[in-house]
Design a protein around this motif. Structure first.
Motif, PDB file in Angstrom:
ATOM      1  N   TYR A 109     -22.774  72.258   5.194  1.00  0.00           N
ATOM      2  CA  TYR A 109     -21.979  73.232   5.863  1.00  0.00           C
ATOM      3  C   TYR A 109     -22.817  73.751   6.964  1.00  0.00           C
ATOM      4  CZ  TYR A 109     -24.670  76.299   3.048  1.00  0.00           C
ATOM      5  OH  TYR A 109     -25.686  76.850   2.212  1.00  0.00           O
ATOM      6  N   SER A 110     -22.162  74.401   8.113  1.00  0.00           N
ATOM      7  CA  SER A 110     -22.693  74.846   9.341  1.00  0.00           C
ATOM      8  C   SER A 110     -23.649  76.082   8.703  1.00  0.00           C
ATOM      9  CB  SER A 110     -21.729  75.287  10.194  1.00  0.00           C
ATOM     10  OG  SER A 110     -22.393  76.066  11.298  1.00  0.00           O
ATOM     11  N   ALA A 111     -24.811  76.061   9.332  1.00  0.00           N
ATOM     12  CA  ALA A 111     -26.000  77.058   9.155  1.00  0.00           C
ATOM     13  C   ALA A 111     -25.612  78.084  10.159  1.00  0.00           C
ATOM     14  CB  ALA A 111     -27.115  76.582   8.899  1.00  0.00           C
ATOM     15  N   SER A 112     -24.823  77.916  11.257  1.00  0.00           N
ATOM     16  CA  SER A 112     -24.938  78.772  12.329  1.00  0.00           C
ATOM     17  C   SER A 112     -24.970  80.175  12.114  1.00  0.00           C
ATOM     18  CB  SER A 112     -23.885  78.299  13.421  1.00  0.00           C
ATOM     19  OG  SER A 112     -23.923  77.071  13.723  1.00  0.00           O
ATOM     20  N   TYR A 113     -23.999  80.645  11.101  1.00  0.00           N
ATOM     21  CA  TYR A 113     -23.781  82.158  10.953  1.00  0.00           C
ATOM     22  C   TYR A 113     -25.097  82.715  10.193  1.00  0.00           C
ATOM     23  CZ  TYR A 113     -19.820  85.085  11.714  1.00  0.00           C
ATOM     24  OH  TYR A 113     -18.872  85.817  12.281  1.00  0.00           O
ATOM     25  N   PRO A 114     -25.688  82.058   9.128  1.00  0.00           N
ATOM     26  CA  PRO A 114     -26.883  82.973   8.640  1.00  0.00           C
ATOM     27  C   PRO A 114     -28.053  82.737   9.526  1.00  0.00           C
ATOM     28  CG  PRO A 114     -26.324  80.791   7.427  1.00  0.00           C
ATOM     29  CD  PRO A 114     -25.237  81.049   8.380  1.00  0.00           C
ATOM     30  N   MET A 115     -28.203  81.468  10.438  1.00  0.00           N
ATOM     31  CA  MET A 115     -29.331  81.589  11.303  1.00  0.00           C
ATOM     32  C   MET A 115     -29.210  82.508  12.316  1.00  0.00           C
ATOM     33  SD  MET A 115     -31.407  79.656   9.860  1.00  0.00           S
ATOM     34  CE  MET A 115     -31.232  78.284   8.451  1.00  0.00           C
ATOM     35  N   SER A 116     -28.314  82.934  12.744  1.00  0.00           N
ATOM     36  CA  SER A 116     -28.050  83.638  14.149  1.00  0.00           C
ATOM     37  C   SER A 116     -27.459  85.137  13.925  1.00  0.00           C
ATOM     38  CB  SER A 116     -27.021  82.848  14.890  1.00  0.00           C
ATOM     39  OG  SER A 116     -27.364  81.378  15.439  1.00  0.00           O
ATOM     40  N   SER A 117     -26.531  85.222  13.163  1.00  0.00           N
ATOM     41  CA  SER A 117     -26.032  86.740  12.952  1.00  0.00           C
ATOM     42  C   SER A 117     -27.199  87.734  12.851  1.00  0.00           C
ATOM     43  CB  SER A 117     -24.834  86.711  11.770  1.00  0.00           C
ATOM     44  OG  SER A 117     -23.966  86.027  11.926  1.00  0.00           O
ATOM     45  N   PRO A 118     -26.901  88.949  13.343  1.00  0.00           N
ATOM     46  CA  PRO A 118     -27.697  89.993  13.334  1.00  0.00           C
ATOM     47  C   PRO A 118     -27.552  90.420  11.976  1.00  0.00           C
ATOM     48  CG  PRO A 118     -26.361  90.196  15.154  1.00  0.00           C
ATOM     49  CD  PRO A 118     -25.677  89.288  14.505  1.00  0.00           C
ATOM     50  N   PRO A 119     -28.822  91.269  11.214  1.00  0.00           N
ATOM     51  CA  PRO A 119     -28.530  91.880   9.979  1.00  0.00           C
ATOM     52  C   PRO A 119     -27.874  93.432  10.316  1.00  0.00           C
ATOM     53  CG  PRO A 119     -30.700  92.386  11.033  1.00  0.00           C
ATOM     54  CD  PRO A 119     -29.960  91.180  11.790  1.00  0.00           C
ATOM     55  N   GLY A 120     -27.492  93.817   9.302  1.00  0.00           N
ATOM     56  CA  GLY A 120     -26.534  95.081   9.351  1.00  0.00           C
ATOM     57  C   GLY A 120     -25.683  95.214   8.356  1.00  0.00           C
ATOM     58  N   ALA A 121     -24.824  96.215   8.436  1.00  0.00           N
ATOM     59  CA  ALA A 121     -23.834  96.813   7.455  1.00  0.00           C
ATOM     60  C   ALA A 121     -22.510  96.154   7.857  1.00  0.00           C
ATOM     61  CB  ALA A 121     -23.768  98.257   7.370  1.00  0.00           C
ATOM     62  N   TYR A 122     -22.342  95.907   9.101  1.00  0.00           N
ATOM     63  CA  TYR A 122     -20.736  95.503   9.395  1.00  0.00           C
ATOM     64  C   TYR A 122     -20.471  94.202   9.018  1.00  0.00           C
ATOM     65  CZ  TYR A 122     -22.303  99.268  12.689  1.00  0.00           C
ATOM     66  OH  TYR A 122     -22.435 100.502  13.383  1.00  0.00           O
ATOM     67  N   ASN A 123     -19.086  94.335   8.665  1.00  0.00           N
ATOM     68  CA  ASN A 123     -18.512  92.900   8.571  1.00  0.00           C
ATOM     69  C   ASN A 123     -18.699  91.947   9.510  1.00  0.00           C
ATOM     70  OD1 ASN A 123     -17.065  90.880   7.157  1.00  0.00           O
ATOM     71  ND2 ASN A 123     -15.149  92.101   7.553  1.00  0.00           N
TER      72      ASN A 123
ATOM     73  N   PHE B 211     -22.248  79.120  19.092  1.00  0.00           N
ATOM     74  CA  PHE B 211     -21.952  78.096  17.785  1.00  0.00           C
ATOM     75  C   PHE B 211     -21.394  79.182  16.769  1.00  0.00           C
ATOM     76  CE2 PHE B 211     -25.969  76.227  19.505  1.00  0.00           C
ATOM     77  CZ  PHE B 211     -25.279  75.202  20.375  1.00  0.00           C
ATOM     78  N   MET B 212     -21.382  80.629  17.167  1.00  0.00           N
ATOM     79  CA  MET B 212     -20.894  81.363  15.828  1.00  0.00           C
ATOM     80  C   MET B 212     -19.405  81.547  16.166  1.00  0.00           C
ATOM     81  SD  MET B 212     -23.415  84.132  14.565  1.00  0.00           S
ATOM     82  CE  MET B 212     -23.705  85.251  15.973  1.00  0.00           C
ATOM     83  N   ASN B 213     -18.588  81.396  14.921  1.00  0.00           N
ATOM     84  CA  ASN B 213     -17.148  81.550  15.158  1.00  0.00           C
ATOM     85  C   ASN B 213     -16.918  82.813  14.862  1.00  0.00           C
ATOM     86  OD1 ASN B 213     -14.484  81.437  15.104  1.00  0.00           O
ATOM     87  ND2 ASN B 213     -14.676  79.571  13.533  1.00  0.00           N
TER      88      ASN B 213
ATOM     89  N   ASP C 162     -18.362  78.417   6.480  1.00  0.00           N
ATOM     90  CA  ASP C 162     -18.322  78.268   7.830  1.00  0.00           C
ATOM     91  C   ASP C 162     -18.425  76.879   8.136  1.00  0.00           C
ATOM     92  OD1 ASP C 162     -18.363  78.714  10.747  1.00  0.00           O
ATOM     93  OD2 ASP C 162     -20.556  78.858  10.907  1.00  0.00           O
ATOM     94  N   ASN C 163     -17.253  76.479   8.799  1.00  0.00           N
ATOM     95  CA  ASN C 163     -17.376  74.994   9.090  1.00  0.00           C
ATOM     96  C   ASN C 163     -17.378  74.651  10.688  1.00  0.00           C
ATOM     97  OD1 ASN C 163     -14.887  75.835   9.980  1.00  0.00           O
ATOM     98  ND2 ASN C 163     -13.521  74.255   8.843  1.00  0.00           N
ATOM     99  N   THR C 164     -18.183  75.671  11.667  1.00  0.00           N
ATOM    100  CA  THR C 164     -18.364  75.292  12.967  1.00  0.00           C
ATOM    101  C   THR C 164     -18.858  73.806  12.865  1.00  0.00           C
ATOM    102  OG1 THR C 164     -18.469  77.523  13.284  1.00  0.00           O
ATOM    103  CG2 THR C 164     -19.397  76.073  14.971  1.00  0.00           C
TER     104      THR C 164
END
Length: 596
Positions: free
Chosen positions: A299-313, A440-442, A454-456
């Motif tokens: 599966y796409s690893a774009s989200y965990p590799m790129s998203s910032p840490p934090g409390a928001y959805n 690459f983040m959807n 995530d299927n980007t």
């Protein structure tokens, strides 16, 4: 994943997936479940074997090791073995440059794919096909096998240059006598397979076969191979080579002229960013698809590799692929002029740190050179589509919030939740460069829905690249007006004014760097131009943007010149090393340029 769109090419990810849309037999393992004779006695089983060959197409967003990690585009915060390359430690004994099959053991991975395609091509003539539909299907299976073999050899050619050309399978007792072929021979053999594939493959499929390689995909591999062949690293450049490369790019462009592909227009950065998350983007020539099923093993690893840490959805990422300070400054202003930090002057602030003895936060008086002028205002569209910066919006649905990368610049100010000094949260995952990667983040992916992945897709080839490839060929051939036409097609899409053509090579390289940023192309461009030393120079080592917030809400922007990674590049690293185990097994191979 099959949709009513026929003009895209992609790769089916087959592990752990139910892909009846591709074939009723995709879940069959021909080596473990049925005999070899049965595989080559049944067209559907042969197609299943072909689908297994597709497993050797690895997307750069699949295992956290994109090629941009080896350039001045990205600081890979956790390494994932990329530092073997970036720190200059590559050798025949140290060839693992990333935690993935295609990076950790590149030679073995792609030659395994080649072995399987060779086996298919040796046995496909034995497969019975009597009806017109079956004959057509058999031809398409053969064409896809030729394409995949060309694709695998292109990957090896791009990284190793000289490689053994193997077009048959070996029995258990066979001796390995092959040597590394000259680079021109390798390129020409790839082109030959691409031509074979292009003759057999359709320009489009029905929705049931959405994802398979087409004629356009074969021509794309051919065109990129010939672009490399004409470039300085791969041999002596010549008019003949650039002309051959130019003609190959035009073969791809002609498919767009026929309506097979198109460059979608966009009106804002959100629409541009969405192109890279849409498997049905009509610009795409070849991509790797992922299943959204939670049971998927790829599966796409774009989200965990790129998203910032934090409390928001939509947050809680690892912040691994971090754009560098220098690369974000490349983006022009919205009017097409160059960007530079302005309004710089001295400011006295208080920088927080943790006392090693007490563990408490202490504030140290410091003087910095900074500006209050927001460097993120009025930048070109692709900046906002590709980069998450302090104040940019990110998060799914109603929980969309401003990313808070600012740090405390005065006692009494709490650092932003996505900053490296926000000690109440997951600050250990926070950016070290002052930026996160948005490309690459959807934006429509709900990370909190535990039933989907995530299927980007990962896009290997898209039309914009071939417009740019063609422009480069025309520059090399002295046809600047023709080159400018295609450069400006790219600029028009993102609402930038036309390039002037006065410094056309510089304008071309800007457009290529920005349009293809983070897609892996810069690693290969700098190598083929023999200019990788530029990315590894002291001036281009990864550094950070720092944003400090004062009690009155003022934000100060400053360049932290602290080098995040001291990189090293040497001449041999223009090529990847042949692994020691291969040199030991195969006496006719050589270890050049690492070893004589």
């Amino acid at each position: 994943w099959a949709r009513d769109v026929y003009k895209r090419q992609a790769i089916c990810t087959l592990l752990g997936m139910s892909l009846a849309a591709c074939s009723d037999f995709l879940d069959v393992d021909p080596h473990n479940k049925i005999s070899d004779e049965a595989v080559w006695g049944n067209l559907d089983y042969a197609e299943t074997f072909l689908n297994n060959c597709y497993l050797y197409v690895e997307g750069e967003n699949q295992n956290g090791v994109p090629f941009c990690s080896y350039t001045d585009e990205i600081y890979h915060r956790t390494g994932y073995a990329t530092e073997v390359y970036t720190l200059g430690n590559v050798s025949c004994d140290n060839y693992n440059v990333g935690y993935s099959d295609a990076r950790g053991n590149t030679w073995y991975f792609y030659y395994n794919g080649i072995k399987k395609t060779n086996q298919l091509l040796e046995r496909i003539d034995d497969v019975p096909a009597t009806s017109n539909d079956d004959i057509e299907k058999k031809e398409q299976i053969t064409g896809q096998a030729y394409f995949l073999r060309a694709f695998f050899y292109h990957q090896l050619y791009s990284l190793y240059g000289r490689i053994p050309l193997v077009y048959h399978t070996f029995d258990m007792n066979a001796e390995w006598t092959e040597t590394r072929a000259d680079m021109d021979e390798v390129a020409d053999s790839i082109v030959a397979d691409c031509n074979r594939a292009a003759q057999l493959l359709p320009t489009e499929y029905s929705s049931n076969d959405f994802g398979r390689a087409t004629k356009g995909a074969a021509l794309a591999v051919k065109a990129r191979t010939l672009l490399y062949k004409a470039s300085p690293l791969f041999g002596t450049s010549s008019t003949e080579r650039w002309k051959e490369a130019s003609d190959a790019q035009m073969e791809v462009i002609e498919l767009a002229n026929q309506g097979i592909y198109s460059l979608p227009s966009v009106s804002n950065y959100e629409e541009y960013a969405a192109l890279f998350c849409n498997a049905e983007n009509p610009e795409i020539i070849f991509e790797k698809l992922y299943d959204s099923s939670i049971s998927s093993t790829a599966y796409s690893a774009s989200y965990p590799m790129s998203s910032p840490p934090g409390a928001y959805n939509g947050y809680n990422g690892w912040g691994v692929w971090l754009p560098t300070y220098n690369i974000t400054n490349v983006y022009q202003k919205a009017d097409g002029t160059d960007f530079s930090m302005s309004g710089l002057k001295n400011y006295n602030i208080q920088i927080p740190s943790i006392d090693d003895t007490t563990g408490e936060i202490v504030y140290k008086d410091s003087t910095i050179v900074a500006t209050e002028i927001n460097p993120y205002d009025n930048r070109e569209m692709r900046f906002y589509a590709n980069i998450l910066y302090d104040g940019s919006l990110w998060g799914y649905g109603d929980d969309n919030h401003a990313v808070q990368i600012y740090e405390s610049g005065q006692e009494g100010v709490i650092s932003g939740e996505q900053s490296p000094t926000y000690t109440s949260g997951e600050y250990w995952n926070a950016t070290q460069t002052g930026y996160y990667l948005r490309k690459f983040m959807n934006a429509n992916y709900n990370q909190w829905d535990e039933t989907i992945m995530d299927n980007t897709p990962w896009i290997f080839f898209r039309l914009a690249e071939f417009y740019l490839n063609y422009a480069e060929c025309q520059i090399e051939l002295g046809n600047n007006a023709e080159a400018l036409k295609y450069i400006n097609l790219i600029r028009k899409r993102v609402n930038l004014p036309d390039a002037s053509g006065i410094n056309i090579r510089e304008e071309y390289e800007y457009e290529r760097k920005v349009e293809l940023m983070f897609e892996g192309q810069r690693f290969f461009d700098l190598r083929r131009w023999k200019r990788m030393e530029e990315a590894y120079s002291t001036a281009n080592l990864p550094t950070a943007m720092k944003v400090y917030k004062l009690l009155d809400g003022t934000l100060l922007y400053t360049h932290s010149t602290t080098i995040l990674q001291k990189r090293s590049f040497r001449e041999a690293m223009y090529w990847m090393p042949v692994p020691r185990y291969e040199l030991n097994k195969c006496p006719n191979l050589d270890g050049r340029p690492y070893e004589d």
